[in-house]
Design an enzyme around this catalytic site. Structure first.
Site, short mmCIF file in Angstrom:
data_model
loop_
_atom_site.label_atom_id
_atom_site.label_comp_id
_atom_site.label_asym_id
_atom_site.label_seq_id
_atom_site.Cartn_x
_atom_site.Cartn_y
_atom_site.Cartn_z
N GLN A 11 0.82 -1.20 0.00
CA GLN A 11 0.00 0.00 0.00
C GLN A 11 0.86 1.26 0.00
OE1 GLN A 11 -2.30 -0.81 3.57
NE2 GLN A 11 -0.47 -1.72 4.45
N HIS A 27 -8.62 3.61 20.15
CA HIS A 27 -7.89 2.48 20.70
C HIS A 27 -8.41 2.07 22.07
CE1 HIS A 27 -4.58 3.74 17.75
NE2 HIS A 27 -5.04 2.57 17.35
N ASP A 29 0.06 0.49 13.80
CA ASP A 29 0.54 1.70 14.47
C ASP A 29 0.87 1.44 15.93
OD1 ASP A 29 -1.92 2.24 16.13
OD2 ASP A 29 -2.82 2.53 14.16
N GLY A 43 -3.86 -11.69 7.87
CA GLY A 43 -4.75 -11.99 8.98
C GLY A 43 -5.70 -13.14 8.69
N ASP A 45 -8.28 -4.58 13.92
CA ASP A 45 -7.99 -3.15 13.73
C ASP A 45 -7.50 -2.97 12.30
OD1 ASP A 45 -7.33 -0.50 13.93
OD2 ASP A 45 -5.64 -0.78 15.29
N THR A 77 -7.92 -1.60 8.08
CA THR A 77 -8.32 -0.47 7.25
C THR A 77 -9.77 -0.69 6.83
OG1 THR A 77 -7.56 -1.59 5.25
CG2 THR A 77 -5.97 -0.19 6.39
N ASP A 78 -10.33 0.27 6.09
CA ASP A 78 -11.67 0.07 5.53
C ASP A 78 -11.64 -1.06 4.51
OD1 ASP A 78 -13.70 2.32 6.42
OD2 ASP A 78 -11.74 3.25 6.30
N PRO A 119 -5.82 -4.13 0.89
CA PRO A 119 -5.47 -5.30 1.69
C PRO A 119 -6.46 -5.59 2.81
CG PRO A 119 -3.55 -3.89 1.35
CD PRO A 119 -4.74 -3.12 0.86
#
Length: 284
Positions: free
Chosen positions: A31, A62, A86, A139, A156, A158-159, A163
Site C-alpha cells: 500500500q 484504541h 501503528d 490476517g 484493527d 483499514t476500511d 489489503p
C-alpha cells in the site's frame, strides 16, 4: 504532497488536513503509506489516501476497541490483534495486567517500522513488551490455519478496500470463530455507519449466523467524520454485552488503568445505538 492532504475515502465528500511537513512517504509492497505533521491533529498516518490515525485523537478509538471487550470478558489472558500496525491497540491491550500474551498479525512490516519511528507515542514501547508476539502475515490466513485459540480477538483493519477488504468477509469471520475460545469476544472497527451503512449491514449478515450475539457499539472519533464510529461485537455469551454498570466500574477500578476517553458509563451506554443503525439491523 501539497499544502493540504485531502482524504478520498468517499467519492462525493472529503475532508482535508493542512500539512506542516511530510515526514515519510513510500509505496510499500502492499500500500501507499504517508506520515505527516498536521496543523491541528499532530502527526497523521494515511494508507492509500485514507486517514488511519492521528496523534490527537487516537486514544478514543484504541481505548474503546480494547477496553470494552477486555473488561466485558473480565478474565482474558490470550488476545489476538489483526492489523493495528501503528501499535496503539497493542499498547491499550497490554495495559491489562491479566493479559499474558498478545499476538499481533500485521501484513506490512513497513507500517510497524515507520510508526515506531514517526508515531512512537502510539505504541509507547508496546513492541518491546515480552508479552507481545508479532507475526508478519495475512490476517485471514492466520485465523484459518493457526492452532491456537484466544479469549479476545480484535480486528484493527483499514476500511474494506485494498489489503483490508478480506477482513470483512465470511471466510475471515469463520476463521475468527474457530480461533475464539468458548465464551470469547470478537470486536472490530466497522466504519462510520452514517456514511457507510452497507458495512454495518454486511457485517451483521456475515457474523450473525456464526455467533449467538452479534451487535455493535459506538464511539465518537473526530478524525472519522460523518457521525459515530461503529465497532462490531460478536460472542456466544449473551451476558457479556449486558453487564451492569456496577460490575464494569469494579473491573475498571481493579485494573488500575487510567483513560482519556473510556469510562464504565460510556462502555455501558455505547451499545445503545441510534435509530438509523437499528433500522439497518431490523431491515437485515
Amino acid at each position: 504532497m501539497s499544502e493540504w492532504f485531502d482524504e478520498t475515502l468517499h467519492s462525493g465528500y472529503h475532508q482535508g488536513f493542512r500539512v506542516k511537513k511530510v515526514l515519510f512517504e513510500s509505496k510499500t509492497e502492499h500500500q501507499h503509506l504517508v506520515i505527516f505533521d498536521s496543523v491541528d491533529f499532530g502527526r497523521v498516518m494515511a494508507l492509500d489516501g485514507v486517514i488511519q490515525t492521528t496523534e490527537r485523537d487516537e486514544f478514543v478509538y484504541h481505548e474503546m476497541l480494547a477496553h470494552v471487550p477486555l473488561l466485558a470478558h473480565g478474565k482474558a489472558k490470550d488476545v489476538l490483534i489483526i492489523g493495528g500496525g501503528d501499535g496503539g491497540l497493542l499498547r491499550e491491550v497490554l495495559r491489562h495486567a491479566r493479559v499474558e500474551r498478545a499476538v499481533q498479525v500485521e501484513i506490512d512490516q513497513a507500517v510497524i517500522d515507520m510508526c515506531v519511528e514517526y508515531l512512537p507515542r502510539h505504541s509507547s514501547g508496546a513492541y518491546d513488551d515480552p508479552r507481545a508476539e508479532i507475526v508478519i502475515g495475512d490476517g485471514i490466513d492466520y485465523v484459518q490455519n493457526c492452532g491456537r485459540q484466544f479469549d479476545v480477538i480484535l480486528s484493527d483493519s483499514t476500511d474494506p478496500i485494498g489489503p483490508g477488504e478480506v477482513l470483512f468477509t465470511s471466510p475471515f469471520y469463520e476463521g475468527i470463530k474457530r480461533c475464539l475460545k468458548p465464551g470469547g469476544v470478537f470486536a472490530a472497527q466497522n466504519g462510520v455507519a452514517f456514511m457507510q451503512p452497507e458495512e454495518v449491514r454486511t457485517t451483521h449478515q456475515r457474523l450473525s449466523p456464526l455467533f449467538a450475539d452479534c451487535h455493535f457499539y459506538a464511539a465518537a472519533v473526530p478524525t472519522y467524520v460523518g457521525g459515530i464510529m461503529t465497532f462490531a461485537w460478536a460472542s456466544d455469551d449473551l451476558n457479556l454485552r449486558k453487564l451492569d454498570l456496577e460490575t464494569l466500574q469494579q473491573r475498571f477500578s481493579e485494573s488500575g488503568i487510567t483513560s482519556r476517553y473510556y469510562t464504565p458509563a460510556l462502555h455501558h451506554g455505547s451499545f445503545a445505538l441510534p435509530q438509523y443503525i437499528l433500522d439497518i439491523l431490523k431491515d437485515d
